[in-house]
Design a protein around this motif. Sequence first.
Motif, PDB file in Angstrom:
ATOM      1  N   VAL A 309      41.868  32.751  64.748  1.00  0.00           N
ATOM      2  CA  VAL A 309      40.808  31.920  64.153  1.00  0.00           C
ATOM      3  C   VAL A 309      40.245  32.594  62.903  1.00  0.00           C
ATOM      4  O   VAL A 309      40.022  33.803  62.879  1.00  0.00           O
ATOM      5  N   GLN A 310      39.986  31.805  61.889  1.00  0.00           N
ATOM      6  CA  GLN A 310      39.313  32.301  60.690  1.00  0.00           C
ATOM      7  C   GLN A 310      37.809  32.101  60.870  1.00  0.00           C
ATOM      8  O   GLN A 310      37.271  31.017  60.638  1.00  0.00           O
ATOM      9  N   TRP A 311      37.131  33.144  61.320  1.00  0.00           N
ATOM     10  CA  TRP A 311      35.696  33.029  61.621  1.00  0.00           C
ATOM     11  C   TRP A 311      34.877  33.192  60.340  1.00  0.00           C
ATOM     12  O   TRP A 311      34.332  34.252  60.064  1.00  0.00           O
ATOM     13  N   GLY A 312      34.785  32.129  59.557  1.00  0.00           N
ATOM     14  CA  GLY A 312      34.038  32.232  58.295  1.00  0.00           C
ATOM     15  C   GLY A 312      32.614  31.732  58.387  1.00  0.00           C
ATOM     16  O   GLY A 312      31.829  31.873  57.446  1.00  0.00           O
ATOM     17  N   GLY A 313      32.233  31.112  59.507  1.00  0.00           N
ATOM     18  CA  GLY A 313      30.902  30.521  59.642  1.00  0.00           C
ATOM     19  C   GLY A 313      29.778  31.539  59.727  1.00  0.00           C
ATOM     20  O   GLY A 313      29.959  32.646  60.224  1.00  0.00           O
ATOM     21  N   LYS A 314      28.602  31.125  59.209  1.00  0.00           N
ATOM     22  CA  LYS A 314      27.446  32.014  59.238  1.00  0.00           C
ATOM     23  C   LYS A 314      26.409  31.586  60.262  1.00  0.00           C
ATOM     24  O   LYS A 314      25.434  32.279  60.485  1.00  0.00           O
ATOM     25  N   ASN A 315      26.584  30.403  60.872  1.00  0.00           N
ATOM     26  CA  ASN A 315      25.631  29.957  61.884  1.00  0.00           C
ATOM     27  C   ASN A 315      26.370  29.481  63.128  1.00  0.00           C
ATOM     28  O   ASN A 315      27.590  29.374  63.151  1.00  0.00           O
ATOM     29  N   GLN A 316      25.600  29.170  64.164  1.00  0.00           N
ATOM     30  CA  GLN A 316      26.178  28.805  65.459  1.00  0.00           C
ATOM     31  C   GLN A 316      27.066  27.566  65.363  1.00  0.00           C
ATOM     32  O   GLN A 316      28.157  27.525  65.935  1.00  0.00           O
ATOM     33  N   GLN A 317      26.620  26.561  64.632  1.00  0.00           N
ATOM     34  CA  GLN A 317      27.381  25.328  64.551  1.00  0.00           C
ATOM     35  C   GLN A 317      28.724  25.520  63.865  1.00  0.00           C
ATOM     36  O   GLN A 317      29.753  24.992  64.282  1.00  0.00           O
ATOM     37  N   GLN A 318      28.732  26.324  62.803  1.00  0.00           N
ATOM     38  CA  GLN A 318      29.985  26.595  62.097  1.00  0.00           C
ATOM     39  C   GLN A 318      30.962  27.367  62.992  1.00  0.00           C
ATOM     40  O   GLN A 318      32.171  27.116  62.977  1.00  0.00           O
ATOM     41  N   THR A 319      30.417  28.310  63.760  1.00  0.00           N
ATOM     42  CA  THR A 319      31.254  29.082  64.697  1.00  0.00           C
ATOM     43  C   THR A 319      31.846  28.167  65.766  1.00  0.00           C
ATOM     44  O   THR A 319      33.039  28.236  66.086  1.00  0.00           O
ATOM     45  N   THR A 320      31.008  27.288  66.308  1.00  0.00           N
ATOM     46  CA  THR A 320      31.465  26.336  67.322  1.00  0.00           C
ATOM     47  C   THR A 320      32.550  25.417  66.770  1.00  0.00           C
ATOM     48  O   THR A 320      33.584  25.180  67.416  1.00  0.00           O
TER      49      THR A 320
END
Length: 422
Positions: A309-320
Amino acid sequence: MSAKEAKPTLGGARIKTRKRNIAVPLDPASFADAVIQIFIDASEEDASLVENLDAAVKVLETSDLDFSRYGDTLFEVIFTGGRLSTGQEKDTGGLKLDHSILSEEANRTSLKPFFESIQQILRRRPFLIKNIENVLRRLLQQLEHYTTEQQDKLAVATSLTFAMKLGLPPENVFLVLINDVMVAKGTSLHFMTSFMKDFLSDASLDELMILLKRGRVDDLMAFFPIQKRDSENVATHFKENGLKAIADHEESKRNDSRLKDLGVTLVEGISEGTPPAQIISLVKSKKKENNLPDSDLVQLLWFSIMEAVQWGGKNQQQTTNAALRQVKAWAKLLGGFTTSGRLELELMNTIQVFCYEDNKLMKTFPDIIRLLYDQDVLDEATVLTWHKKGSHVKGRGEFLKAMEPFVKWLDEAEEEESEEEG
């Protein structure tokens, strides 16, 4: 007539040579005879071996023998009944003990009394541990000169030195067995097999593996002759010698190595967007080739998918969102190997532990499970079983509560189906 001139003299104090600095020649033969005589004099015909050894040790403790200089010789006597020579067939002369480690039977009952005596000696003179190490190393270096029965006695003796925690460094003992000649002849393998059988008689497999790892000989295949270093020979040898636990452990280690290699390939393929059908074919091929357990494959697939996975999100929703996109994209891959309720439950618990240990995914667990249900990877019955009695202990309370709305929906849907069928 002029007076004679005084002769010049050296200034400073004269230094006298101290006698205690003069080296005294070693005489191990006399020391060995003295120790043997103590054992002989302390023995009584109607006494047991334990009683005679105990009596001899008490005399040794009060004697003025030079143990610091002749410590090796002391243990040569206890192990062999006399002085140790190069090659078992050579006689060093002098007195001989009738009872020694190499003269008794190759089992714990016969040899343990000698090590109880050694423990008594070490309590008074702990510095002698190094001398036991020296003697045991020399005995193992000469192992090929001994009979099979004597090798078994030394194997039991080595086992007892560690089982009774005499304090020997394992690496200083075992590494001498990694000798090309002894390995080629099968001598090292025979010794290690006897050693492990005895050690496991009173210890767990984990304790044995920890000891071998400390001794830097946990790669047991190194003891097999080169032409026999394959998984089939290893498994057959240990099973035939009553060490199935060792055979299973070695197979598990090989599986771990194979799974690790496969995991690297999977992460690369998933990251590069290789079609799921192609990856499924690869995994099935590796499974058949290496007889890999289904449950291990299910875990490996999940971790490989998540690692890519490319974990580029900075908040919970983006990570989800990133996690759910990845699961949806590779659900077919997971579904290709969750072919039973047991394996579906294995996947659920793998995801549960994964989300528990990665705090940012704790709240994403119900969404992942719902998605896998929608993708026909998880069956309704599996989800209900997980909720009732099959969940993992890690984070159980929080995950069960989070899943309640979905489980309630499944229960209601099941009731509606039952009513319609009725």
